[in-house]
Write an enzyme that holds these catalytic residues in place. Structure first.
Site, PDB file in Angstrom:
ATOM      1  CB  CYS A   4       6.977  -4.340  -1.993  1.00 55.35           C
ATOM      2  SG  CYS A   4       7.648  -2.848  -1.233  1.00 55.35           S
ATOM      3  CB  CYS A   7       9.230  -3.198  -4.921  1.00 51.78           C
ATOM      4  SG  CYS A   7      10.488  -3.704  -3.727  1.00 51.78           S
ATOM      5  CG  ASP A  30       3.466  10.348   2.256  1.00 57.35           C
ATOM      6  OD1 ASP A  30       4.222   9.676   2.981  1.00 57.35           O
ATOM      7  OD2 ASP A  30       2.226  10.155   2.182  1.00 57.35           O
ATOM      8  CG  HIS A  46      11.900  -5.152  -0.392  1.00 58.94           C
ATOM      9  ND1 HIS A  46      10.689  -4.486  -0.348  1.00 58.94           N
ATOM     10  CD2 HIS A  46      11.952  -5.917   0.731  1.00 58.94           C
ATOM     11  CE1 HIS A  46      10.039  -4.850   0.744  1.00 58.94           C
ATOM     12  NE2 HIS A  46      10.783  -5.712   1.417  1.00 58.94           N
ATOM     13  CG  ASN A  85       7.399   6.404  11.297  1.00 55.50           C
ATOM     14  OD1 ASN A  85       7.800   7.001  12.287  1.00 55.50           O
ATOM     15  ND2 ASN A  85       6.523   6.924  10.454  1.00 55.50           N
ATOM     16  CB  THR A  93       1.930   1.953   7.465  1.00 57.29           C
ATOM     17  OG1 THR A  93       2.437   3.039   6.694  1.00 57.29           O
ATOM     18  CG2 THR A  93       1.386   2.459   8.781  1.00 57.29           C
ATOM     19  CG  HIS A  96      10.628  -0.627   0.057  1.00 61.12           C
ATOM     20  ND1 HIS A  96      10.718  -1.290  -1.165  1.00 61.12           N
ATOM     21  CD2 HIS A  96      11.641   0.271   0.048  1.00 61.12           C
ATOM     22  CE1 HIS A  96      11.735  -0.816  -1.857  1.00 61.12           C
ATOM     23  NE2 HIS A  96      12.311   0.141  -1.151  1.00 61.12           N
ATOM     24  CG  HIS A  98       9.368   4.585   4.060  1.00 60.35           C
ATOM     25  ND1 HIS A  98       9.008   3.286   4.360  1.00 60.35           N
ATOM     26  CD2 HIS A  98       8.572   5.380   4.808  1.00 60.35           C
ATOM     27  CE1 HIS A  98       8.027   3.294   5.238  1.00 60.35           C
ATOM     28  NE2 HIS A  98       7.752   4.560   5.537  1.00 60.35           N
TER      29      HIS A  98
END
Ligand code: 5GP
Ligand code: ZN
Length: 116
Positions: A4, A7, A30, A46, A85, A93, A96, A98
């Site tokens: 991930c 992670c 980002d 996670h 999202n 997408t 994990h 966020h």
């Protein structure tokens, strides 16, 4: 969660521009910003999404980090949008959990665009 990417960022194995962190969450810019300020807040542990038995203290830490990030990035006064999202229909997408904190530009009123 060995593969991930968030992670990996949390473990310090993948570079990210850290904005804020504490015991429970990390905030970093980002990689493909969609606004002058576009920072992601993630839990260190996670959780795939909001439905993944997120402990209250983690949910609270994510929520509480948003205004701190906004202040650090200089958009606390001008305002900012906070977005999660969550799941397929929301076009999540990275699996994990966020929180997007976006600002530095006036967004149009409303926030929903359908893909069809
Ligand atoms: P989502 O579409 O899942 O809500 O948002 C995932 C976000 O993660 C996207 O805005 C994407 O640009 C960002 N992202 C994906 N991979 C990386 C990465 O390796 N580093 C950083 N800093 N952001 C990433
Ligand atoms: Zn993860």
């Amino acid at each position: 969660m060995d593969d991930c990417i968030f992670c990996m960022i949390a473990r310090g194995e993948l570079d990210a521009r850290t904005v804020y962190s504490n015991d429970l969450v990390i905030a970093f810019d980002d990689i493909t910003p969609q606004a002058p300020v576009h920072t992601l807040i993630i839990p260190r542990r996670h959780y795939a999404d909001m439905g993944d038995d997120v402990p209250d203290e983690v949910a609270c830490a994510l929520f509480a980090a948003a205004p701190k990030v906004a202040a650090i990035k200089g958009v606390a006064e001008t305002g900012y949008r906070v977005i999660i999202n969550n799941g397929r229909d929301a076009s999540q997408t990275v699996q994990h959990l966020h929180v997007h904190v976006m600002g530095g530009v006036p967004f149009s009123h409303g926030m929903v665009h359908f893909s069809q």
